[in-house]
Design a protein around this motif. Structure first.
Motif, PDB file in Angstrom:
ATOM      1  N   LYS A 112     -30.522 -38.154  25.548  1.00 45.16           N
ATOM      2  CA  LYS A 112     -29.905 -39.424  25.924  1.00 45.16           C
ATOM      3  C   LYS A 112     -30.797 -40.164  26.935  1.00 45.16           C
ATOM      4  O   LYS A 112     -30.959 -41.390  26.841  1.00 45.16           O
ATOM      5  N   ARG A 113     -31.397 -39.371  27.872  1.00 43.94           N
ATOM      6  CA  ARG A 113     -32.278 -39.970  28.874  1.00 43.94           C
ATOM      7  C   ARG A 113     -33.462 -40.632  28.182  1.00 43.94           C
ATOM      8  O   ARG A 113     -33.852 -41.756  28.507  1.00 43.94           O
ATOM      9  N   ARG A 114     -34.038 -39.933  27.194  1.00 44.12           N
ATOM     10  CA  ARG A 114     -35.186 -40.467  26.454  1.00 44.12           C
ATOM     11  C   ARG A 114     -34.809 -41.768  25.759  1.00 44.12           C
ATOM     12  O   ARG A 114     -35.554 -42.746  25.792  1.00 44.12           O
ATOM     13  N   SER A 115     -33.617 -41.761  25.170  1.00 38.50           N
ATOM     14  CA  SER A 115     -33.160 -42.950  24.437  1.00 38.50           C
ATOM     15  C   SER A 115     -32.987 -44.139  25.391  1.00 38.50           C
ATOM     16  O   SER A 115     -33.401 -45.269  25.068  1.00 38.50           O
ATOM     17  N   ILE A 116     -32.404 -43.870  26.562  1.00 41.44           N
ATOM     18  CA  ILE A 116     -32.203 -44.959  27.535  1.00 41.44           C
ATOM     19  C   ILE A 116     -33.559 -45.504  27.995  1.00 41.44           C
ATOM     20  O   ILE A 116     -33.786 -46.721  28.020  1.00 41.44           O
ATOM     21  N   LEU A 117     -34.463 -44.586  28.336  1.00 40.94           N
ATOM     22  CA  LEU A 117     -35.787 -45.012  28.813  1.00 40.94           C
ATOM     23  C   LEU A 117     -36.502 -45.851  27.748  1.00 40.94           C
ATOM     24  O   LEU A 117     -37.107 -46.883  28.053  1.00 40.94           O
TER      25      LEU A 117
ATOM     26  N   THR B  38     -44.807 -47.364  31.842  1.00 42.49           N
ATOM     27  CA  THR B  38     -44.458 -46.186  32.664  1.00 42.49           C
ATOM     28  C   THR B  38     -43.163 -45.551  32.156  1.00 42.49           C
ATOM     29  O   THR B  38     -43.048 -44.319  32.075  1.00 42.49           O
ATOM     30  N   LEU B  39     -42.201 -46.402  31.807  1.00 41.84           N
ATOM     31  CA  LEU B  39     -40.930 -45.877  31.279  1.00 41.84           C
ATOM     32  C   LEU B  39     -41.164 -45.149  29.956  1.00 41.84           C
ATOM     33  O   LEU B  39     -40.573 -44.087  29.711  1.00 41.84           O
ATOM     34  N   ALA B  40     -42.025 -45.708  29.112  1.00 36.15           N
ATOM     35  CA  ALA B  40     -42.343 -45.032  27.835  1.00 36.15           C
ATOM     36  C   ALA B  40     -43.032 -43.699  28.113  1.00 36.15           C
ATOM     37  O   ALA B  40     -42.779 -42.700  27.427  1.00 36.15           O
TER      38      ALA B  40
END
Lengths: 531, 52
Positions: B2-7, B47-49
């Motif tokens: 979920k964290r990956r998806s949000i980022l 950076t987020l990616a």
């Protein structure tokens, strides 16, 4: 547009962003967004520090990258959404089973599903969908899972460049700046060989040399029809359907040949469709499942009528970019209407039009379900957001490399090191890009300009080398880990992806070797005078 | 997951929101400060990616 003086240090620095992509994708197994972002950071840092790119030049290069990404991603998002809606209504299953029932012999079935139908699916969508849909169909007709996955991986690879509504083709055209009316037909001519060889490869996977011999007539006849159609559609200015139509025509030709050349088997049951489902919804018949693609083909034909082209000419969007110069003297040329999106000459508006007409028809005949549109949209966002971030960062990286002169520096070094052997190796560069990123489009963005600059350095045809790059990327998708994972997963081979890839690699290497030989012969023997 | 998806979603949104700023700053206004800001926003998106 003079490049910085070529030195080993400068060449090594220009290679670092590519190396970062290679290491992060292959060794560290990062996804495209993460690897693309890392390579983007490195390209920006090296471009600014060693190649004299100031903030304005870097910002313009990134904006150009996003213009180009928008051009490609609009095709991807619209085609994936359309496919997802049809998939939610079970359209691909209906189409695939209808295809399988057309012929009785298993060799003919694997050719039809693994080579032609998978190519058609690649034409309309991409993203591993051909592998996800056609591989289980092959297991339904009795092929073991691992060979089934390899057949589809290798069999659909001819269709990737003109697939996904032409997104990879449009990308190579944009990054190489070659006019479509020149590049398209030559690219199509270049693809005649992979079309036929991928058919023979599917036959070989099925039954070795004996199956290749037995399939000689259908593969050669069907391959010839598919190749001629690919070329004709490019001549007609419709590259976005230059995999859809040939794939479909290949299915029809194989069906006709099967009726003429194979003994009549047991009568096959008719394809189910048209009757109401348990939920009261009308199930899709073959023609209803296929409706969006009928409409798309119709709209594409309409878009080629000169009067329509002229009337729609003002309806286009593209940004202008100024000429800029690095402190090392490299000039990035000015661009007018860069990566222009035209209402009738870009696939995305046509796909949206086809989707609207088809969805209205589904509602009218009672085949629509209210939640389908929303579910397909959710799935499309889930599939396309990571791809979009990956493509945007990689394309921006490639444009930073282009506009700071890094690509030209790399190309000069390669041209000097490889000399006349380069055309032989050129398709393998395309394979490498596709292997790293899982995308022919991204491979073309990364290496398209590099290949063209290298061809210029060697004084050989940029058209042929562009075709070699994209065709290599197309065939390379057979071994791209992203697709191998899909192929293995859909037939219960998760954890055995290595086995599938190991089987696919020899076919990919052999097909690309033939492609390299063709590129060398075209560049140095048959078409020396070509641009 | 979920964290990956949000980022990724935030990174995606930042990239495309930054596009007009990047273009206007570097081509339209030719303002060095605004251009640097637009590049910094792109850096944040990258950076987020990278953090996924």
């Amino acid at each position: 547009m003079s490049a910085p003086s070529l030195t080993l240090e400068l060449w090594a620095l220009a290679f670092v962003p590519v190396l970062v992509l290679l290491v992060t994708f292959i060794a560290l197994r990062w996804g495209a967004p993460k690897a693309g972002a890392a390579a983007w950071f490195v390209a920006v840092a090296i471009g600014a520090t060693f190649f004299g790119g100031d903030t304005t030049l870097l910002a313009v290069a990134n904006a150009k990258g996003l213009s180009l990404s928008l051009f490609v991603l609009s095709i991807i998002w619209s085609s994936v959404y359309l496919y997802n809606v049809v998939e939610k209504l079970e359209g691909p299953r209906v189409i695939g089973l209808a295809m399988a029932r057309l012929v009785g012999d298993q060799l003919w079935q694997v050719l039809l599903i693994g080579w032609c139908f998978s190519g058609f699916l690649q034409g309309i969508t991409g993203f591993g969908v051909p592998v996800a849909v056609a591989t289980p169909l092959l297991t339904i007709v009795g092929v073991r899972p691992a060979p089934a996955a390899v057949m589809v991986l290798v069999g659909h690879s001819w269709a990737v460049t003109f697939g996904s509504m032409g997104s990879s083709y449009y990308t190579i055209q944009l990054v190489t700046r070659l006019p479509g009316e020149l590049l398209g037909p030559w690219m199509a001519l270049f693809f005649a060989l992979p079309i036929v060889t991928s058919g023979f490869a599917v036959a070989h996977i099925h039954g070795g040399v004996a199956a290749m011999r037995r399939s000689a007539v259908p593969v050669l006849v069907t391959g010839a029809v598919m190749s001629i159609l690919t070329w004709a559609l490019n001549i007609a200015g419709a590259p976005q359907i230059a995999s859809v139509f040939p794939g479909l025509a290949g299915c029809v030709v194989l069906w006709v040949l099967a009726r003429l050349l194979t003994p009549v088997g047991k009568p096959r049951p008719a394809v189910q469709g048209g009757a109401p489902n348990g939920d009261g919804r009308r199930a899709l018949s073959f023609n209803l499942a296929f409706l969006p693609y009928y409409v798309l083909i119709g709209l594409t034909a309409l878009s080629q009528i000169p009067a329509a082209k002229e009337a729609m000419q003002p309806y286009a969007w593209g940004l202008d970019y100024p000429e800029l110069r690095t402190t090392l003297g490299y000039v990035a040329a000015a661009e007018r209407a860069y990566a222009k999106i035209s209402l009738l000459n870009h696939p995305a508006p046509l796909i949206v039009g086809a989707a609207l007409v088809s969805f209205a028809a589904y509602i009218a005949v009672g085949a629509w379900r209210p939640q389908v549109g929303r579910a397909a949209a959710k799935l499309t966002v889930k599939q396309c957001v990571p791809t979009s971030v990956g493509i945007a960062t990689t394309v921006m990286m490639a444009l930073v490399m282009n506009d700071t002169g890094m690509t030209t520096t790399l190309a000069q070094g390669i041209a000097r090191a490889t000399g006349p052997v380069f055309p032989l190796l050129s398709p393998y560069v395309g394979v490498l890009g596709c292997f790293m990123t899982g995308s022919n489009t991204t491979s073309n963005v990364m290496f398209g300009a590099l290949q063209v600059e290298t061809a210029k350095g060697l004084g050989i045809s940029t058209v042929i080398i562009s075709a070699a790059q994209s065709a290599g990327g197309s065939l390379g998708s057979a071994i791209a880990p992203a697709k191998v994972l899909v192929g293995a997963a859909v037939v219960g081979l998760s954890g055995r992806e290595g086995e599938v890839m190991a089987r696919a690699i020899p076919y990919c290497v052999a097909l690309v070797l033939l492609l390299g030989l063709q590129a060398w012969l075209f560049a140095y023997v048959f078409f020396r005078g070509l641009t | 997951m979920k964290r990956r998806s949000i980022l990724l979603n935030v990174s995606f949104a930042l990239i495309w929101l930054d596009f007009p700023l990047l273009y206007l700053a570097s081509v339209g206004q030719r303002d060095p400060m605004l251009t640097a800001l637009a590049l910094a926003v792109m850096g944040l998106a990258a950076t987020l990616a990278l953090a996924t």
